[in-house]
Every structure is written in C-alpha cells, then in structure tokens.
Design an enzyme around this catalytic site. Structure first.
Site, PDB file in Angstrom:
ATOM      1  CG  ASP A   1       0.103   9.562   0.636  1.00 20.21           C
ATOM      2  OD1 ASP A   1       0.023   8.399   1.079  1.00 20.21           O
ATOM      3  OD2 ASP A   1      -0.613  10.487   1.039  1.00 20.21           O
TER       4      ASP A   1
ATOM      5  CG  HIS B   1      -2.023  -1.007   1.114  1.00 19.05           C
ATOM      6  ND1 HIS B   1      -3.329  -0.680   0.824  1.00 19.05           N
ATOM      7  CD2 HIS B   1      -2.011  -2.366   1.233  1.00 19.05           C
ATOM      8  CE1 HIS B   1      -4.063  -1.768   0.782  1.00 19.05           C
ATOM      9  NE2 HIS B   1      -3.295  -2.808   1.033  1.00 19.05           N
TER      10      HIS B   1
HETATM   11  P1  ADQ Z   1      -2.985   6.394   4.801  1.00 18.75           P
HETATM   12  O1  ADQ Z   1      -1.584   6.894   4.909  1.00 18.75           O
HETATM   13  O2  ADQ Z   1      -3.702   6.215   6.073  1.00 18.75           O
HETATM   14  O3  ADQ Z   1      -3.063   5.033   3.944  1.00 18.75           O
HETATM   15  P2  ADQ Z   1      -4.984   7.713   2.950  1.00 18.75           P
HETATM   16  O4  ADQ Z   1      -4.867   6.978   1.670  1.00 18.75           O
HETATM   17  O5  ADQ Z   1      -5.162   9.186   2.757  1.00 18.75           O
HETATM   18  O6  ADQ Z   1      -3.730   7.540   3.892  1.00 18.75           O
HETATM   19  O7  ADQ Z   1      -6.226   7.152   3.740  1.00 18.75           O
HETATM   20  C1  ADQ Z   1      -6.696   7.751   4.904  1.00 18.75           C
HETATM   21  C2  ADQ Z   1      -8.133   7.309   5.176  1.00 18.75           C
HETATM   22  O8  ADQ Z   1      -8.461   7.641   6.524  1.00 18.75           O
HETATM   23  C3  ADQ Z   1      -9.140   8.023   4.290  1.00 18.75           C
HETATM   24  O9  ADQ Z   1     -10.139   7.097   3.946  1.00 18.75           O
HETATM   25  C4  ADQ Z   1      -9.716   9.126   5.198  1.00 18.75           C
HETATM   26  O10 ADQ Z   1     -11.050   9.489   4.929  1.00 18.75           O
HETATM   27  C5  ADQ Z   1      -9.604   8.488   6.560  1.00 18.75           C
HETATM   28  N1  ADQ Z   1      -9.402   9.512   7.591  1.00 18.75           N
HETATM   29  C6  ADQ Z   1      -8.361  10.360   7.699  1.00 18.75           C
HETATM   30  N2  ADQ Z   1      -8.511  11.157   8.757  1.00 18.75           N
HETATM   31  C7  ADQ Z   1      -9.667  10.805   9.335  1.00 18.75           C
HETATM   32  C8  ADQ Z   1     -10.367  11.272  10.497  1.00 18.75           C
HETATM   33  N3  ADQ Z   1      -9.902  12.252  11.281  1.00 18.75           N
HETATM   34  N4  ADQ Z   1     -11.534  10.680  10.792  1.00 18.75           N
HETATM   35  C9  ADQ Z   1     -12.004   9.686  10.019  1.00 18.75           C
HETATM   36  N5  ADQ Z   1     -11.399   9.205   8.933  1.00 18.75           N
HETATM   37  C10 ADQ Z   1     -10.235   9.755   8.592  1.00 18.75           C
HETATM   38  C11 ADQ Z   1      -2.115   4.118   3.373  1.00 18.75           C
HETATM   39  C12 ADQ Z   1      -1.084   4.741   2.417  1.00 18.75           C
HETATM   40  C13 ADQ Z   1      -1.804   5.531   1.336  1.00 18.75           C
HETATM   41  C14 ADQ Z   1      -2.794   4.612   0.593  1.00 18.75           C
HETATM   42  C15 ADQ Z   1      -3.682   3.854   1.574  1.00 18.75           C
HETATM   43  C16 ADQ Z   1      -4.515   2.785   0.877  1.00 18.75           C
HETATM   44  O11 ADQ Z   1      -0.183   5.576   3.124  1.00 18.75           O
HETATM   45  O12 ADQ Z   1      -0.887   6.100   0.422  1.00 18.75           O
HETATM   46  O13 ADQ Z   1      -3.618   5.404  -0.244  1.00 18.75           O
HETATM   47  O14 ADQ Z   1      -2.908   3.203   2.581  1.00 18.75           O
HETATM   48  O15 ADQ Z   1      -3.722   1.932   0.124  1.00 18.75           O
END
Ligand code: ADQ
Length: 493
Positions: free
Chosen positions: A378, A164
């Site tokens: 990312d 991921h």
């Molecule tokens: P993350 O680094 O966690 O994931 P991201 O892809 O942006 O980053 O996903 C975050 C998720 O958490 C989103 O669905 C968002 O809505 C949710 N979220 C964030 N803050 C929140 C809050 N305060 N309350 C509720 N929900 C919240 C890792 C990798 C990424 C990759 C994903 C999936 O780092 O690059 O996209 O896995 O593969």
C-alpha cells in the site's frame, strides 16, 4: 479549451467534483470529500488555481467552469479511453505491477498507445490553462507521461509529480515493456515525490539502470539535449497524510460518539470489535485477515460470543475482471465463516459493501477496539491515520502491515507481516489482550506522529520544495515565475 490562465494548476485523473442530477433532471456539481481537495483547496484559493481532470462520466464534453472557488478544467474521456487507458493500462497493468505483482499485470500494446494519447490530452489541456511560469502539480500513476509532455510544450513551467502508490524495485519494474518511456515521462518533472524513502530509492535505481544518469540522493542529473538544457531533478519522499484536525473534530462530536455507542449496541455489545476498512482491492490483504480470524475461531482461541469483525469493503473497479473475482472470493469466505461459526444472536463477520459518510466512518473507528490494516502492499494507507486521529480517548489498538507506507511513521502500532498467518493470529490475540496502560501509551505515540505530519504539512513541504527549484539557477524560467507564496496556514486546533 480555456482562454484564462492560472498560476497554480493541479492535474489528476479524476476531478475533485462529482456531477449530481436532482429529481427535476438538473445537473450540478458537488465537491468530492477527498483528502487531496482538503489539502489543496486553500492553496488553490490563495494562488488563483485550476484543476485539470476527468469529470467521472464517459463522453461528457464540458467547458471549464468555477466550482467552490476552484477553476475546473474537464478533460473528456470516451468509453474506449476508459477501457484502455484507465481500466486497462492504469488499473490492470500499472496497478498490479507497482504493487509487487500481487496480481498478474496484463501487457497490451494498444492499452499503452491509448495511455500515451490520453496523457497527451491531459498535458495539452494543462499547457493551455497555465500562465507563464506557473506551477503545475501532476498527481499519480495514471499520468506519468504528463511531466515530460508538458515540459516539451511549456519549458517555462515548474512541474511537480506525486506518486500515490508504491514505486516497485527494479527487478519488478523492469518487466514493463515501456519502462524507459515511463522513466523519461517522470523525469520531465522538477520534483518527483513518493510516499516512502524506499519508493524514491527504487525510482533513482531505475533511472541509473535504464538511463545511466548520475544520482546523488535526492538529486538526479538529467543531461541536456539539442532542445533542452541539462536539469537537476529532485526525487524524494513526501509521506501523505489526512486532515488531522478535521478528523479529530468530527470524532469528538457528541452525535458521532453516540453513533459509535449505538454501533456497539447493535452488534450486541461484544467484548471486542475488530474493524477493517478497505477498498475491495487485492492489495489490501482482506483475504489474509479473514483467514487468520477464521482459524482463530476454528481453533477455539476466539469465540463469536466475545468478538465481531466489522469489514467495510468499499466497491471498487467493478468492471475489471480481477476485481469481480476478488469480490466473489471475499464474499464466499465471509459466508463460510459466518455459516461455520455464527449463531442466531452472534455473527462472526459483519460485512458491508458500500460507501459511508465521513461521520459514519469516524463512528466506526470510535467503536473499534482493534483496527486491522493488513495490506500486502500500500502506498500509504490513510485508514490507519484516520483511526489514530479519531481516537481522542487514547484507546484502541492499531495492527498495521509493514508493507503499508504508513508503517514508516506509525512505529508504535503492532506491526505485522500479513503473509505470516500464524504471526497475524498471535498479533490479533495480543491486541485483544493488551492492557489499557499499553494501549494508551501506544496510541499517544501514534497520535503525536499523525499530528506532526498532517495533509497541510504534506502539501506545504512538496510545494516549498518546488518553490526552491523555481528559485534555483538550474531552472531557466525563474524570470517568469509569479511571486506567489504557496505556504498555507495550518488550521488552529
Ligand atoms: P486508497 O487505496 O484508496 O488510496 P487509502 O489510503 O486507505 O486507500 O484511502 C482510502 C480512503 O477512502 C480513506 O480516506 C477512507 O476513509 C475512505 N473510505 C474507504 N472506504 C470507505 C467507505 N466505505 N465509505 C467512505 N469512505 C471510505 C491510494 C493509495 C494509498 C494512499 C492514498 C493517498 O492506494 O496507499 O494512502 O491513495 O495517497
């Protein structure tokens, strides 16, 4: 361990369920709302699936159980496993290394040894739960040794792995004292999936440099050994996505739209609301964003009367020292900006350090004129895709870092290099001033791209690639493979 065997097994560090304890002290399980569960749940149900992982609490010894139609197979992690395998090797060695050493990775041999031990525990639990010829899908950087360990235990299985997070360029990856072992671990899989084409390329190059195997995109030819036949591994990009329809429906609900209007009103109905939503992680470029915003206010190019930046900074990895330091730095910067430029009636940055329900997240997206995704590195960034999916009104401007995997698909965003603070400042001003016609045109293009590749499409394309491997002559266990159809129907819009 379990006596029951499953023909489709997902393995991830964390199980897709959370343990909740009610007022009377009774424990029960609640499905966690992640995108991966949403994507795999229908496949799980259709294919008699099991999920192997850690239940989220140290030292918890649990028997396998069923929850929401999925067989849950818990792997126990002790407090010291969490310190060394999870917080240590996964989050303080691999995470910074794989994100282009934005922070200095720590290399400790005892962390590595524990990583090997814990990966073996996951591999053994998986081997014990998998039916003959089963398909196993291993998730993410915490479990990179599982594919080879599993193949050794169970050569009959079809094994997929998905990373991921980014896979770094060889010049960076080669720092890792255990680089060869990691490569061998991953090559135990039949299909190794990455977010970006560039990540798959970096992996293939590392294989050539470290092992000298021949590669011809997307294939890697792993020569046979005394115990194992020669095999052809597929390494390619499968960009992950979100439950687009689910998110669109959520954002279209009247109560979510009302909540968005309420958020705007509570902020004093400024002309522009900018939004950042990130786990509080040094890879997300929150500091760069605040720096650009602070300078625009200092130079009088923006005024707090007209604009508010809402920064949702989700608590993350709070036991790791670098994350504690980052939180202090960010909160100091927010305090400075608000102290220097805020007024009694207008706050420059509205900072929220907690989690929110999905409805509230959708309302934030709808309330935001400009979405800032300024990650320094990312894997994908799902927030960018959620923002686009939420904007059924075809409005709003996405500023997106070219270092986020999502920028490969979302070309109609305003793409930025977040290290270039002047460029970022100009892009913010451009986004604020963008005419409605251009906003609509860009948002339409973005929405088209996001709809083309939702999370169901992602899991279907990974699993159908695995199925092809299963059917191919290079894989010796096809006689045992059950005739399961993995492809699942897309929910109708
Ligand atoms: P993350 O680094 O966690 O994931 P991201 O892809 O942006 O980053 O996903 C975050 C998720 O958490 C989103 O669905 C968002 O809505 C949710 N979220 C964030 N803050 C929140 C809050 N305060 N309350 C509720 N929900 C919240 C890792 C990798 C990424 C990759 C994903 C999936 O780092 O690059 O996209 O896995 O593969």
């Amino acid at each position: 361990m379990t006596d029951e065997l499953y023909s489709f097994v997902v393995v991830s560090n964390r199980l897709p369920v959370d343990r909740v304890i009610d007022e009377s002290g009774t424990a029960s399980w609640k499905q966690s709302p992640g995108g991966l569960v949403t994507a795999l749940e229908p496949v799980m149900r259709a294919a008699d699936g099991a999920w192997v992982g850690w239940a989220g609490q140290a030292d918890l010894e649990l028997e396998p159980f069923d929850e929401g139609g999925i067989r849950i197979v818990p792997v126990k992690l002790s407090e010291s496993d969490l310190e060394m395998y999870y917080e240590g090797f996964s989050n303080d060695t691999l995470w910074p290394l794989y994100h282009d050493v934005i922070a200095q990775p720590s290399y400790h041999r005892i962390w590595w040894e524990r990583y090997v031990q814990v990966n073996r525990r996951f591999a053994e639990a998986t081997a014990a739960s998998s039916a003959p010829g089963a398909t196993v899908w291993v998730q993410d950087y915490q479990l990179q040794l599982v594919p080879a360990m599993l193949r050794e235990l169970r050569p009959d299985l079809v094994i997929g792995f998905f990373n991921h997070i980014p896979f770094p360029a060889y010049g960076i990856f080669s720092q890792l004292p255990w680089r060869g072992q990691i490569i061998d671990g991953l090559l135990g899989a039949d299909v190794v999936g990455f977010q970006r084409v560039a990540d798959a390329g970096n992996f293939s190059r590392a294989v050539r440099r470290l092992r000298g195997y021949s590669t011809k995109t997307p294939y890697i030819d792993v020569p046979g050994t005394d115990d194992q036949p020669a095999r052809r591994v597929i390494a390619r990009a499968f960009p992950i996505s979100i439950d687009v329809t689910g998110f669109q429906e959520l954002a279209a609900r009247p109560e979510v739209q009302e909540r968005a209007a309420q958020i705007r009103a509570d902020l004093g109905n400024p002309k522009t609301i900018m939004l950042g939503v990130d786990r509080l992680d040094y890879t997300k470029g929150i500091g760069h964003r605040l720096k650009a915003f602070g300078e625009l206010l200092a130079e009088g190019r923006l005024s707090v009367e007209d604009i508010t930046l809402v920064q949702v900074a989700t608590p993350s990895r709070e036991r790791v020292e670098s994350y504690r330091q980052l939180r202090d730095e960010i909160e100091l910067t927010v305090g400075r900006i608000n102290g220097d430029y805020g007024t009694i009636s207008h706050q420059a940055v509205s900072y929220l350090h907690h989690g929110f329900p999905r409805e509230e997240m959708a309302a934030f997206y709808l309330a935001a004129d400009v979405m800032l995704v300024t990650a320094l590195r990312d894997g994908m960034n799902l927030v960018a895709k959620e923002y686009v999916a939420a904007r059924g009104d075809e409005d709003g401007v996405l500023i997106l870092s070219e270092f986020a995997g999502a920028s490969d698909e979302l070309r109609a965003a305003l793409l930025v290099n977040p290290h270039d603070i002047d460029g970022l400042k100009d892009t913010i001003l451009r986004a604020i001033a963008m005419p409605r016609v251009e906003r609509r045109k860009r948002m339409r293009m973005l929405r088209r791209r996001v709809s083309e590749n939702d999370v169901t499409h992602w899991s279907n394309s990974f699993l159908s690639t695995l199925r092809e491997v299963k059917g191919s002559a290079s894989w010796g266990g096809s006689d045992l493979a059950p005739e399961t159809e993995w492809t699942i129907e897309k929910p109708s819009p």
